[in-house]
Design a protein around this motif. Structure first.
Motif, PDB file in Angstrom:
ATOM      1  N   PRO A  48       0.846  -1.199   0.000  1.00  0.00           N
ATOM      2  CA  PRO A  48       0.000   0.000   0.000  1.00  0.00           C
ATOM      3  C   PRO A  48       0.885   1.255   0.000  1.00  0.00           C
ATOM      4  CG  PRO A  48      -0.685  -1.524   1.736  1.00  0.00           C
ATOM      5  CD  PRO A  48       0.602  -2.033   1.178  1.00  0.00           C
ATOM      6  N   PRO A  49       0.436   2.324  -0.627  1.00  0.00           N
ATOM      7  CA  PRO A  49       1.247   3.545  -0.696  1.00  0.00           C
ATOM      8  C   PRO A  49       1.704   4.051   0.674  1.00  0.00           C
ATOM      9  CG  PRO A  49      -0.649   3.735  -2.146  1.00  0.00           C
ATOM     10  CD  PRO A  49      -0.819   2.461  -1.367  1.00  0.00           C
ATOM     11  N   GLU A  50       0.832   3.963   1.686  1.00  0.00           N
ATOM     12  CA  GLU A  50       1.233   4.456   3.005  1.00  0.00           C
ATOM     13  C   GLU A  50       2.338   3.593   3.615  1.00  0.00           C
ATOM     14  OE1 GLU A  50      -2.455   1.914   3.302  1.00  0.00           O
ATOM     15  OE2 GLU A  50      -1.943   3.712   2.175  1.00  0.00           O
ATOM     16  N   ALA A  51       2.317   2.303   3.355  1.00  0.00           N
ATOM     17  CA  ALA A  51       3.386   1.418   3.841  1.00  0.00           C
ATOM     18  C   ALA A  51       4.694   1.741   3.130  1.00  0.00           C
ATOM     19  CB  ALA A  51       3.010  -0.043   3.621  1.00  0.00           C
ATOM     20  N   ARG A  52       4.618   1.937   1.819  1.00  0.00           N
ATOM     21  CA  ARG A  52       5.816   2.286   1.039  1.00  0.00           C
ATOM     22  C   ARG A  52       6.408   3.603   1.555  1.00  0.00           C
ATOM     23  NH1 ARG A  52       6.953  -0.029  -3.242  1.00  0.00           N
ATOM     24  NH2 ARG A  52       4.831  -0.560  -3.791  1.00  0.00           N
TER      25      ARG A  52
END
Length: 100
Positions: A48-52
């Motif tokens: 997910p973008p927030e994890a990245r």
């Protein structure tokens, strides 16, 4: 973060590294076929973008001279306009895995 995603840490790490700008290959080590299968599982999902973003921020070290010359910001000042440094080329596709 790996627990939040329901993935082993190795999968999250390999997935993140393989999708970093400027990294064309990730070398994994495995001491068993099961560990190799776990590592290869990193290619089967999207972070997910927030994890990245969290991983990017956690791994962004302070870069002191003279090494700052290798950062994208510095390189963008010396590369021809319209070009980018460190991104994978247009049309890049993840590698195919032959499990035969």
């Amino acid at each position: 973060m790996a627990a939040d995603l329901g993935r082993p840490m190795a999968q999250v790490a390999v997935n993140w590294a393989a999708n970093r700008p400027g990294i064309g290959a990730v070398i994994v080590g495995a001491s068993s076929p099961a560990q190799l299968d776990t590592n290869l599982g990193a290619l089967g999902f999207d972070l997910p973008p927030e994890a990245r973003q969290r991983l990017d921020e956690a791994s962004d070290p302070a870069v002191n001279p003279p090494y700052s010359m290798f950062t994208p910001r510095y390189q963008s000042r010396i590369v021809s306009p319209g070009l980018s440094v460190g991104d994978k080329p247009a049309g890049y596709a993840p590698p195919l895995v032959n499990r035969a």
